[in-house]
Structures are given as structure tokens and as C-alpha cells.
Design a protein around this motif. Structure first.
Motif, PDB file in Angstrom:
ATOM      1  N   LYS A 283      57.664  65.646 -61.509  1.00 49.66           N
ATOM      2  CA  LYS A 283      56.885  64.401 -61.590  1.00 49.66           C
ATOM      3  C   LYS A 283      55.459  64.499 -61.034  1.00 49.66           C
ATOM      4  CE  LYS A 283      57.079  59.306 -61.347  1.00 49.66           C
ATOM      5  NZ  LYS A 283      55.931  59.390 -61.309  1.00 49.66           N
ATOM      6  N   ALA A 284      55.725  64.874 -59.807  1.00 49.16           N
ATOM      7  CA  ALA A 284      54.301  64.910 -58.744  1.00 49.16           C
ATOM      8  C   ALA A 284      53.143  65.799 -59.617  1.00 49.16           C
ATOM      9  CB  ALA A 284      54.621  65.160 -57.415  1.00 49.16           C
ATOM     10  N   ALA A 285      53.851  66.952 -59.875  1.00 47.29           N
ATOM     11  CA  ALA A 285      52.933  67.946 -60.231  1.00 47.29           C
ATOM     12  C   ALA A 285      52.376  67.812 -61.916  1.00 47.29           C
ATOM     13  CB  ALA A 285      53.500  69.382 -60.209  1.00 47.29           C
ATOM     14  N   THR A 286      53.317  67.153 -62.576  1.00 45.73           N
ATOM     15  CA  THR A 286      52.833  67.135 -64.163  1.00 45.73           C
ATOM     16  C   THR A 286      52.754  65.587 -64.446  1.00 45.73           C
ATOM     17  OG1 THR A 286      55.321  66.813 -64.437  1.00 45.73           O
ATOM     18  CG2 THR A 286      54.555  69.070 -64.532  1.00 45.73           C
ATOM     19  N   GLY A 287      53.306  64.731 -63.934  1.00 48.73           N
ATOM     20  CA  GLY A 287      53.245  63.298 -64.285  1.00 48.73           C
ATOM     21  C   GLY A 287      54.192  63.009 -65.362  1.00 48.73           C
TER      22      GLY A 287
ATOM     23  N   ALA B 192      37.606  63.932 -60.685  1.00 46.00           N
ATOM     24  CA  ALA B 192      37.844  64.881 -59.609  1.00 46.00           C
ATOM     25  C   ALA B 192      38.571  63.954 -58.348  1.00 46.00           C
ATOM     26  CB  ALA B 192      36.657  65.372 -58.917  1.00 46.00           C
ATOM     27  N   LEU B 193      38.266  62.670 -57.996  1.00 51.01           N
ATOM     28  CA  LEU B 193      38.587  62.057 -57.083  1.00 51.01           C
ATOM     29  C   LEU B 193      40.107  61.912 -57.493  1.00 51.01           C
ATOM     30  CD1 LEU B 193      38.647  60.129 -54.464  1.00 51.01           C
ATOM     31  CD2 LEU B 193      37.866  58.463 -56.217  1.00 51.01           C
ATOM     32  N   MET B 194      40.546  61.440 -58.573  1.00 50.28           N
ATOM     33  CA  MET B 194      41.943  61.144 -58.913  1.00 50.28           C
ATOM     34  C   MET B 194      42.775  62.412 -59.102  1.00 50.28           C
ATOM     35  SD  MET B 194      42.224  58.067 -59.422  1.00 50.28           S
ATOM     36  CE  MET B 194      40.823  57.585 -58.173  1.00 50.28           C
TER      37      MET B 194
ATOM     38  N   ARG C 138      47.198  65.662 -53.391  1.00 53.18           N
ATOM     39  CA  ARG C 138      47.643  65.206 -52.201  1.00 53.18           C
ATOM     40  C   ARG C 138      48.995  64.459 -52.425  1.00 53.18           C
ATOM     41  NH1 ARG C 138      43.511  62.556 -50.729  1.00 53.18           N
ATOM     42  NH2 ARG C 138      43.918  60.478 -51.420  1.00 53.18           N
ATOM     43  N   GLN C 139      49.362  63.689 -53.261  1.00 55.25           N
ATOM     44  CA  GLN C 139      50.683  62.886 -53.496  1.00 55.25           C
ATOM     45  C   GLN C 139      51.704  63.912 -53.685  1.00 55.25           C
ATOM     46  OE1 GLN C 139      49.589  60.332 -56.360  1.00 55.25           O
ATOM     47  NE2 GLN C 139      48.971  58.518 -54.969  1.00 55.25           N
ATOM     48  N   ALA C 140      51.264  64.871 -54.502  1.00 57.68           N
ATOM     49  CA  ALA C 140      52.235  65.999 -54.566  1.00 57.68           C
ATOM     50  C   ALA C 140      52.559  66.860 -53.631  1.00 57.68           C
ATOM     51  CB  ALA C 140      51.807  67.073 -55.855  1.00 57.68           C
ATOM     52  N   SER C 141      51.626  67.246 -52.531  1.00 65.16           N
ATOM     53  CA  SER C 141      51.845  67.801 -51.620  1.00 65.16           C
ATOM     54  C   SER C 141      52.559  67.056 -50.603  1.00 65.16           C
ATOM     55  CB  SER C 141      50.489  68.145 -50.806  1.00 65.16           C
ATOM     56  OG  SER C 141      50.609  68.671 -49.535  1.00 65.16           O
ATOM     57  N   GLU C 142      52.273  65.702 -50.707  1.00 61.14           N
ATOM     58  CA  GLU C 142      53.043  64.969 -49.726  1.00 61.14           C
ATOM     59  C   GLU C 142      54.575  64.718 -49.892  1.00 61.14           C
ATOM     60  OE1 GLU C 142      50.733  61.358 -49.668  1.00 61.14           O
ATOM     61  OE2 GLU C 142      49.284  62.066 -48.273  1.00 61.14           O
ATOM     62  N   ALA C 143      54.613  64.807 -51.158  1.00 59.05           N
ATOM     63  CA  ALA C 143      56.301  64.538 -51.877  1.00 59.05           C
ATOM     64  C   ALA C 143      56.905  65.858 -51.394  1.00 59.05           C
ATOM     65  CB  ALA C 143      56.139  64.424 -53.459  1.00 59.05           C
TER      66      ALA C 143
END
Length: 122
Positions: A39-43, A97-99, A105-110
Motif C-alpha cells: 500500500k505504501a509503495a503503490t497506493g 515532487a514534494l508529495m 518517506r511514509q513508505a520508508s517509515e512503514a
């Protein structure tokens, strides 16, 4: 896996190629940690990953108006001479780019949270 080759998709998700292959073949069901990484990587919605039903992707996140306002102010301050279309294109580029950075970052934190689960409290 969409348009990505298995090695690219494995790198994107942090899940080994063989494990991904097993998921695709139906030989293995992703555990909670894998679902979160996917989910984090692909949405892609976890519900959709589990059932194949409903919306594949969660609705788009609302615009971060504070971030967007800051970008607009900076672009217009640095380049007040830009034609409106060029300014808009630049603003969209910076915002995207910001998003993307936030998503990564969220995927990495997950992934980090999965690798180092909280210790049990005695």
C-alpha cells in the motif's frame, strides 16, 4: 505488478522477488507487513489487495494548501516575470515532487516500523 519488472517492483516495495512471485501465483497470501508495504509503495487499497473488490486506489489525498501556498509565494517572489502558464507548470512540478518525497518517506517509515516492532511493555 503493472508495468514494472519484478526486480524494480521488489526494490520499490522492499519485498523479495520470489515472495512477490508467490503472491502473484496465489501460492502465498501477503501478511499484514507485506500489505502495508504494498500500500505504501503503490497506493493500492489494502481492501482491494485482499478481495479484489471496491476501489483499487484510495481517493486522492486533498491538496496540502499550506505547502501549495508556500510554493506559490516562493515561485512568484523569485520569478515575478514568469507568464502564468509557466508559473503554474513550475508550481505543479514542485508540488508533485514534494508529495512524492512525502510518499517515499511514509513508505520508508512503514518499512522501518515493520522491521523494528514496538517492544512489549511489562
Amino acid at each position: 505488478m503493472g508495468r514494472r519488472e519484478p526486480p524494480q517492483f521488489a526494490a520499490l516495495t522492499g519485498i523479495r522477488k520470489g515472495t512477490l512471485r508467490n503472491y502473484i501465483r496465489g501460492e502465498r497470501v501477503p501478511d499484514d507487513a507485506a500489505l502495508i508495504l504494498l500500500k505504501a509503495a503503490t497506493g493500492v487499497s489494502i481492501d482491494w489487495l485482499l478481495t479484489g473488490e471496491g476501489e483499487m486506489y484510495a481517493p486522492a489525498a486533498p491538496l496540502d494548501t499550506e505547502a501549495l501556498t508556500e510554493i506559490v509565494e516562493k515561485v512568484l517572489k523569485r520569478r515575478p516575470d514568469l507568464p502564468p502558464r509557466e508559473a503554474a507548470d513550475r508550481i505543479v512540478e514542485i508540488y508533485a515532487a514534494l508529495m512524492e518525497d512525502r510518499r517515499k518517506r511514509q513508505a520508508s517509515e512503514a518499512a522501518a516500523a515493520i522491521e523494528t516492532p514496538d517492544k512489549e511493555v511489562s
